[in-house]
Design an enzyme around this catalytic site. Structure first.
Site, PDB file in Angstrom:
ATOM      1  N   SER A 192       0.832  -1.205   0.000  1.00 51.48           N
ATOM      2  CA  SER A 192       0.000   0.000   0.000  1.00 51.48           C
ATOM      3  C   SER A 192       0.860   1.246   0.000  1.00 51.48           C
ATOM      4  O   SER A 192       1.994   1.229   0.467  1.00 51.48           O
ATOM      5  CB  SER A 192      -0.912   0.010   1.221  1.00 51.48           C
ATOM      6  N   HIS A 217      -7.348  -3.412   5.414  1.00 53.41           N
ATOM      7  CA  HIS A 217      -6.764  -2.059   5.322  1.00 53.41           C
ATOM      8  C   HIS A 217      -7.586  -1.208   4.348  1.00 53.41           C
ATOM      9  O   HIS A 217      -7.957  -0.079   4.648  1.00 53.41           O
ATOM     10  CB  HIS A 217      -5.302  -2.163   4.855  1.00 53.41           C
ATOM     11  N   ASN A 218      -7.879  -1.761   3.186  1.00 51.12           N
ATOM     12  CA  ASN A 218      -8.626  -0.993   2.182  1.00 51.12           C
ATOM     13  C   ASN A 218     -10.040  -0.696   2.666  1.00 51.12           C
ATOM     14  O   ASN A 218     -10.567   0.391   2.420  1.00 51.12           O
ATOM     15  CB  ASN A 218      -8.673  -1.747   0.852  1.00 51.12           C
ATOM     16  N   GLU A 247      -9.820   2.061   4.971  1.00 51.47           N
ATOM     17  CA  GLU A 247      -9.578   3.274   4.167  1.00 51.47           C
ATOM     18  C   GLU A 247     -10.927   3.842   3.657  1.00 51.47           C
ATOM     19  O   GLU A 247     -11.159   5.046   3.729  1.00 51.47           O
ATOM     20  CB  GLU A 247      -8.667   2.870   3.009  1.00 51.47           C
ATOM     21  N   LYS A 295      -4.480  -6.740   3.884  1.00 55.66           N
ATOM     22  CA  LYS A 295      -4.521  -5.614   2.932  1.00 55.66           C
ATOM     23  C   LYS A 295      -5.982  -5.295   2.581  1.00 55.66           C
ATOM     24  O   LYS A 295      -6.351  -4.124   2.449  1.00 55.66           O
ATOM     25  CB  LYS A 295      -3.722  -5.971   1.672  1.00 55.66           C
TER      26      LYS A 295
END
Ligand code: NBP
Length: 493
Positions: A133, A190-191, A194, A187
């Protein structure tokens, strides 16, 4: 080709924006990278331009790439997620030997990484699925790297990964996440987070504009101030800069952008996974739905003409207090979102049999990536203090923070509801908080309804130690006197 030519520390396939920048970053850190791309002409173009004067080596075939690498070979794929990854794995296999490592650094869906690791390990090869990222700049100067997969691969790639990653407070934003597809899973979360952070910031912007009647430049000043406090983060920083960016006519460019949000799917994957695992990750879910609602632009425009709401009167309260409340609302909602994200990862670890390193995950997100923030340092500390922390909200630091934020958070949501301003993420965060801290919920009535119409059974609350209805006994009541005594088979959501 002689073994003397096997000088490359690592190979990288995929010379688009991420691949090129990551190669240059690894080169700067002293590693010899061998580069390859499907469209082979891009290799020479890269060597003659962006990589000119570096130690990067080009390869014009998969065979040449593999021959130029030291053993165990380490090859990163940074290509479009999906069939391209499987194609390259198939092409690489004939030229690899036992113990060699294929690393997928693209945005692959974690079930694909689970499958790829299983298939490759059966052939004696190792597989790593790594979240990357930070976009172009992160890849060039230090991304957040989230590798997971074959445990045996970590010692061989650790030095390269940790030196290439962003560094925060002297620590690399990269650690081993866990087994199989866990790197890509983390990940994905994480997104999702976000998506949540971005939606919260947009709601704060909307409230300042619609309720306080503030201009973009004044709102930018608020974000600048917030960026010096508990909300200090990359996304707050870029929001400040976006709001200050004017079009050629001197008007803020943001006011001219079509309000229909796009998405590539990782937020949706997170929400779907949360539903599959039965975890109330409501804020990410609302953030995905808010993008869906925004994309119904033409329909919203039609609705705006026939569906009325309250008139927003000019704000006459204490503006400074309101903005301070808004900061607290954003902070508290963010604490809830991350609490939910870590709840999801904890459940995934149980479900998929992974050992996840939660403090390490927070540290990996602390720098280099889109959600990087000072706040993630506090999360790292919470998990370092207690690896088995059941929920972030049980940590002293976050418990105090959310209690301090609560009054302002409630005032903001109440005012937004009165004014008819949508706050899906702020409001769902507060609803979650109120639900989570409530010992007795109305789900007793819900269970009664289910048993009434579908004989789905319920369990009774124990009334005493000698209760005749043990807590694990499924009971069906004939509520109307008309039904039989047969109950449906039980199932848990
Ligand atoms: P792209 O996602 O645009 O992919 C371009 C690369 O994929 C090129 O090397 C291209 O080769 C290759 N490729 C494609 Br497209 N289809 C292929 C196929 N069928 N077979 C073999 N190769 C194929 O590049 P990117 O934006 O650098 O992203 C790379 C990966 O990193 C992606 O998985 C992306 O989701 C992920 N990622 C991107 C970002 C970002 O900010 N861009 C951030 C984090 C992660 P060609 O040159 O021959 O067409």
């Amino acid at each position: 080709m002689s073994s003397q030519e096997a000088v490359g520390d690592i190979g990288l396939i995929g010379l688009a924006v991420m691949g090129q920048n990551l190669i240059l970053n690894m080169n700067d850190k002293g590693f010899k990278v061998v580069a390859f791309n499907r469209t082979v002409s891009k290799v020479d173009h890269f060597l003659e331009n962006e990589a000119k004067g570096t130690n990067v080596i080009g390869a014009h075939s998969i065979e040449e790439l593999c021959k130029k690498l030291k053993r165990p070979r380490k090859i990163i794929l940074l290509v479009k997620a999906g069939p391209a990854v499987d194609d390259f794995i198939k092409q690489l296999e004939p030229f690899l030997e036992k113990g060699d490592i294929i690393i997928d650094g693209g945005n692959s869906h974690y079930p694909d990484s689970n499958r790829r690791m299983d298939e490759l390990e059966k052939k004696g090869l190792l597989f790593v699925g790594s979240g990357v990222s930070g976009g172009e700049e992160g890849a060039r100067y230090g991304p957040s790297l989230m590798p997971g997969g074959s445990d045996a691969a970590w010692p061989a790639i650790k030095e390269i990964f940790q030196k290439t990653a962003a560094q925060t407070d002297g620590e690399p934003c990269c650690d081993w996440v866990g087994q199989a597809g866990s790197g890509h899973y983390v990940k994905m979360v994480h997104n999702g987070i976000e998506y949540g952070d971005m939606q919260l910031i947009c709601e704060a912007y909307h409230i300042m504009k619609a309720i306080l009647g503030m201009e973009e430049s004044e709102i930018a000043d608020v974000f600048e101030r917030w960026n010096k406090g508990v909300l200090d983060s990359f996304l707050i920083e870029i929001t400040r800069d976006i709001l200050r960016y004017n079009d050629k006519d001197g008007k803020p460019l943001v006011t001219k952008i079509l309000d229909a949000a796009g998405q590539k799917g990782t937020g949706k994957w997170t929400a779907i996974n949360a539903l599959d695992l039965g975890q109330p990750v409501t804020l990410i879910g609302e953030a995905v739905f808010a993008r869906c609602l925004s994309s119904l632009k033409a329909e919203r425009v039609r609705a705006s003409k026939v569906l009325g709401g309250p008139q927003i009167a000019p704000f006459e309260g204490d503006k400074k207090q309101f903005i301070d409340d808004l900061e607290q609302a954003l902070y508290a909602s963010k604490i809830i979102s991350y609490s939910q994200g870590f709840m999801l990862m904890r459940e995934a670890a149980k479900e998929y049999n992974w050992k996840l390193n939660y403090a390490g995950i927070a540290l990996m997100w602390r720098g280099g990536c889109i959600i990087r923030s000072v706040f993630l340092g506090d999360i790292t500390n919470a998990f370092r203090k207690n690896q088995n922390l059941e929920n972030l909200l049980f940590d002293d630091f976050f418990n105090k923070a959310i209690h301090k934020a609560q009054p302002g958070w409630r005032r903001i949501i109440a005012q937004a509801a009165i004014s008819g301003i949508p706050t899906p993420a702020f409001a769902t965060a507060l609803s979650f908080f109120d639900g989570y801290r409530t010992a007795q919920l109305p789900a007793s009535l819900l269970q009664a309804q289910r048993d009434y119409f579908g004989a789905h059974t319920y369990r009774r609350l124990p009334e005493s130690a000698t209760d005749e209805f043990p807590a694990d006994k499924d009971i069906h009541t004939n509520w109307t006197g008309r039904g039989g005594n047969v109950s449906a088979s039980t199932y848990l959501a």
